[in-house]
Write a protein that holds these residues in place. Structure first.
Motif, mmCIF file in Angstrom:
data_model
loop_
_atom_site.group_PDB
_atom_site.id
_atom_site.type_symbol
_atom_site.label_atom_id
_atom_site.label_comp_id
_atom_site.label_asym_id
_atom_site.label_seq_id
_atom_site.Cartn_x
_atom_site.Cartn_y
_atom_site.Cartn_z
ATOM 1 N N THR A 97 -9.113 -17.022 -5.277
ATOM 2 C CA THR A 97 -10.476 -17.245 -5.179
ATOM 3 C C THR A 97 -11.523 -15.910 -5.114
ATOM 4 O OG1 THR A 97 -9.967 -17.403 -2.970
ATOM 5 C CG2 THR A 97 -9.775 -19.652 -3.488
ATOM 6 N N GLY A 98 -10.678 -15.301 -4.687
ATOM 7 C CA GLY A 98 -11.143 -14.054 -4.925
ATOM 8 C C GLY A 98 -12.284 -13.778 -3.349
ATOM 9 N N ARG A 99 -11.811 -14.515 -2.432
ATOM 10 C CA ARG A 99 -12.351 -14.443 -1.002
ATOM 11 C C ARG A 99 -11.616 -13.739 -0.129
ATOM 12 N NH1 ARG A 99 -17.605 -15.705 -0.561
ATOM 13 N NH2 ARG A 99 -17.286 -16.554 0.838
ATOM 14 N N ARG A 100 -11.985 -13.502 0.189
ATOM 15 C CA ARG A 100 -11.785 -12.158 1.500
ATOM 16 C C ARG A 100 -11.077 -12.779 2.749
ATOM 17 N NH1 ARG A 100 -13.967 -6.778 4.946
ATOM 18 N NH2 ARG A 100 -15.114 -8.588 5.867
ATOM 19 N N ILE A 101 -9.891 -13.364 3.479
ATOM 20 C CA ILE A 101 -8.907 -13.968 4.687
ATOM 21 C C ILE A 101 -9.325 -13.169 5.820
ATOM 22 C CG2 ILE A 101 -7.570 -15.334 5.556
ATOM 23 C CD1 ILE A 101 -6.577 -16.200 2.717
ATOM 24 N N SER A 102 -9.951 -13.981 6.354
ATOM 25 C CA SER A 102 -9.830 -13.561 7.872
ATOM 26 C C SER A 102 -9.095 -13.996 8.738
ATOM 27 C CB SER A 102 -11.291 -13.811 8.474
ATOM 28 O OG SER A 102 -11.704 -13.858 9.927
ATOM 29 N N PHE A 103 -8.418 -13.216 9.363
ATOM 30 C CA PHE A 103 -7.536 -13.139 10.270
ATOM 31 C C PHE A 103 -7.743 -12.694 11.717
ATOM 32 C CE2 PHE A 103 -4.954 -12.467 6.687
ATOM 33 C CZ PHE A 103 -4.005 -13.577 6.571
ATOM 34 N N GLU A 104 -7.860 -13.912 12.744
ATOM 35 C CA GLU A 104 -8.269 -14.075 13.975
ATOM 36 C C GLU A 104 -7.086 -13.671 15.081
ATOM 37 O OE1 GLU A 104 -9.729 -18.281 12.585
ATOM 38 O OE2 GLU A 104 -10.769 -17.214 14.799
ATOM 39 N N VAL A 161 -9.224 -8.260 9.825
ATOM 40 C CA VAL A 161 -8.965 -8.902 10.962
ATOM 41 C C VAL A 161 -10.029 -9.259 12.084
ATOM 42 C CG1 VAL A 161 -7.168 -8.447 12.778
ATOM 43 C CG2 VAL A 161 -6.667 -8.379 10.413
ATOM 44 N N ASN A 162 -9.840 -9.537 12.562
ATOM 45 C CA ASN A 162 -10.806 -10.369 13.476
ATOM 46 C C ASN A 162 -9.853 -10.781 15.137
ATOM 47 O OD1 ASN A 162 -13.347 -11.007 15.010
ATOM 48 N ND2 ASN A 162 -13.341 -11.879 13.279
ATOM 49 N N LEU A 163 -10.323 -9.327 16.162
ATOM 50 C CA LEU A 163 -9.315 -9.205 17.764
ATOM 51 C C LEU A 163 -10.188 -10.051 18.782
ATOM 52 C CD1 LEU A 163 -8.288 -5.396 17.845
ATOM 53 C CD2 LEU A 163 -7.030 -7.647 17.128
ATOM 54 N N LEU A 200 -4.426 -0.589 12.850
ATOM 55 C CA LEU A 200 -4.718 -1.142 11.972
ATOM 56 C C LEU A 200 -5.639 -0.784 10.737
ATOM 57 C CD1 LEU A 200 -5.692 -5.238 14.005
ATOM 58 C CD2 LEU A 200 -2.583 -3.963 11.946
ATOM 59 N N GLU A 201 -6.897 0.194 11.599
ATOM 60 C CA GLU A 201 -7.192 0.731 10.379
ATOM 61 C C GLU A 201 -6.976 1.923 9.945
ATOM 62 O OE1 GLU A 201 -11.416 1.094 12.223
ATOM 63 O OE2 GLU A 201 -11.832 -0.628 11.685
ATOM 64 N N ARG A 202 -6.030 2.547 10.375
ATOM 65 C CA ARG A 202 -5.227 3.827 10.243
ATOM 66 C C ARG A 202 -4.590 2.768 8.884
ATOM 67 N NH1 ARG A 202 -2.309 6.310 14.737
ATOM 68 N NH2 ARG A 202 -3.596 5.398 15.750
ATOM 69 N N ARG A 203 -4.094 2.547 9.023
ATOM 70 C CA ARG A 203 -3.162 1.645 7.590
ATOM 71 C C ARG A 203 -4.113 0.670 6.797
ATOM 72 N NH1 ARG A 203 2.095 0.736 10.032
ATOM 73 N NH2 ARG A 203 2.279 -0.645 8.241
ATOM 74 N N GLY A 204 -5.472 1.091 7.103
ATOM 75 C CA GLY A 204 -6.344 0.192 6.111
ATOM 76 C C GLY A 204 -6.415 -1.516 5.929
ATOM 77 N N ILE A 205 -6.133 -1.913 7.273
ATOM 78 C CA ILE A 205 -6.927 -3.159 7.198
ATOM 79 C C ILE A 205 -8.349 -3.082 8.219
ATOM 80 C CG2 ILE A 205 -6.094 -5.327 8.266
ATOM 81 C CD1 ILE A 205 -3.574 -4.225 7.415
ATOM 82 N N PRO A 206 -9.096 -3.752 7.649
ATOM 83 C CA PRO A 206 -10.863 -3.604 8.132
ATOM 84 C C PRO A 206 -10.327 -4.829 9.157
ATOM 85 C CG PRO A 206 -10.779 -4.224 5.776
ATOM 86 C CD PRO A 206 -9.360 -3.748 6.199
ATOM 87 N N THR A 207 -11.104 -3.984 10.523
ATOM 88 C CA THR A 207 -10.712 -5.024 11.635
ATOM 89 C C THR A 207 -12.198 -5.569 13.100
ATOM 90 O OG1 THR A 207 -8.601 -3.544 11.994
ATOM 91 C CG2 THR A 207 -9.251 -4.874 13.753
ATOM 92 N N THR A 208 -12.668 -5.888 13.141
ATOM 93 C CA THR A 208 -13.619 -5.707 14.105
ATOM 94 C C THR A 208 -13.458 -6.642 15.380
ATOM 95 O OG1 THR A 208 -14.398 -7.926 13.422
ATOM 96 C CG2 THR A 208 -15.611 -5.757 12.917
ATOM 97 N N VAL A 209 -13.599 -6.000 16.704
ATOM 98 C CA VAL A 209 -13.544 -7.288 17.802
ATOM 99 C C VAL A 209 -15.141 -7.641 18.159
ATOM 100 C CG1 VAL A 209 -13.421 -6.815 20.392
ATOM 101 C CG2 VAL A 209 -12.007 -4.744 18.761
#
Ligand code: SAH
Length: 351
Positions: free
Chosen positions: A256-263, A291-293, A319-328
């Protein structure tokens, strides 16, 4: 009586325009009538066939004998004094109740809707599943949560998240129909890019959804970096392993070309160590995702506690150091039990 039909009448609000055209043609009416009726129902949102002033009395009576216009009512409304979040308890035609949450952001109004009365997924940290599944919601009942909330505040709803009570992919056909109705240009007209669907990970249904090629955002409730931990909290992981789930997510993102959001709900001492963060980073590496924490929200029947602020930040930075965009995730409506995992199908929200 077929399930969801009252006195052998059909729920007209759950029909697509195509279906309505067929039904109206079967009554011997010209095709454009279906468009007029759809407009009354979804744009003007009338609650009675008698209000359809460009439809003959004869046809109004015929419609009335074949169809009904379902109505869902606001039974209770709680407003957060912390952030203005509103929690609605909606009563459905058969007396079942579900909750919806309105979140007011600068960029618009987001409504979090329920897709089932109850839930049978059994996640250990979630209140919505405590009383089990009562029934699936009909498309019109999901739509009613959106239109009812817009009407109540007198403003447009700009975004929808299917993150209330229930597992949307466990009510697949009705959810897809709801998406068609809510995004239709006649009606709420909310584009799929403004809609997020969250699943605990029904792999076969994620694959089916990928094939629909919709532009919605898929959120996946992961909550663990491996099967051992996931099996402690999420029974669905006994059916589908993390490996199968991540495979489906990769295919979804590719297809789909859509970014998945992991909770990922951070639970003190369960899934929140540095090692867990590193394992999660490896699991998701190379996947188009975010990733959504969510520091786990309190559910009084469950014994889980939230991860401390310091460890939340460490987890995020690994996570961010490993290149995974992450928000809380910001916690909204905490004083009215309106946060993630706190919704219930009964009126148990008295606080
Ligand atoms: N059944 C779907 C839709 C529910 S969305 C799903 O599981 O995704 C609700 C989100 O809140 C899910 O990500 C769910 O896992 C999460 N959640 C449930 N209980 C929670 C809790 N106590 N604290 C934080 N998040 C929770």
């Amino acid at each position: 009586m077929k399930s969801g039909e009252i006195l052998d009448k059909t729920d007209i609000l759950s029909l697509s325009l195509e279906e309505l055209k067929e039904q109206i043609a079967a009554l011997g009416e010209p095709a454009f009538r279906a468009g007029q009726i759809y407009d009354w129902l979804h744009a003007k949102q009338v609650g009675d066939f008698a209000q359809m002033s460009n439809i003959s009395h004869k046809l109004q009576a015929e419609l009335c004998s074949k169809f009904y216009i379902p109505c869902i009512k606001i039974k209770k409304k709680l407003v957060s004094s912390l952030d203005g979040t509103v929690k609605y308890l909606y009563e459905l035609a058969d007396g079942e109740c579900v909750e919806s949450v309105l979140m007011r952001y600068k960029h618009g109004n987001t409504v979090c809707i329920s897709t089932q009365a109850g839930c049978r997924m059994g996640c250990k940290f979630c209140a919505s599943t405590l009383a089990g599944l009562k029934r699936n919601l009909r498309p019109s009942e999901m739509l009613g949560q959106v239109t009812g909330t817009a009407l109540d505040i007198g403003e447009r709803v700009s975004n929808i998240v299917l993150m209330g009570i229930g597992e949307p992919l466990d009510n697949y056909d009705n959810v897809l129909r709801f998406l068609e109705l809510v995004s239709h240009k006649t009606g709420p007209n909310i584009g799929l890019r403004h809609i997020s669907l969250s699943t605990c990970g029904l792999v076969d249904k994620i694959d089916a959804l990928r094939r629909e090629k919709l532009q919605l955002t898929l959120s996946v409730s992961l909550h663990a970096p491996n099967d051992e931990i996931r099996r402690q909290t999420m029974p669905v992981s006994r059916k589908w392993s993390i490996r199968e789930l991540i495979r489906a997510c990769r295919d979804y993102a590719d297809g789909t070309g859509r970014r998945i959001s992991f909770e990922y709900a951070l639970i003190n001492g369960v899934n929140d160590s540095d090692a867990n963060a590193a394992e999660l980073a490896s699991l998701l590496s190379g996947l188009l995702c975010h990733v959504n924490l969510i520091p786990v929200n309190e559910v009084k029947e469950r014994g889980y506690t939230r991860t401390g602020q310091k460890q939340v930040e460490r987890f995020q930075s690994i996570l961010e150091r490993r290149g995974i965009p992450t928000t809380v995730r910001r916690r909204l409506g905490a004083d009215i039990n309106a946060a993630c995992g706190q919704l219930r199908r009964e009126d148990a929200s008295a606080i």
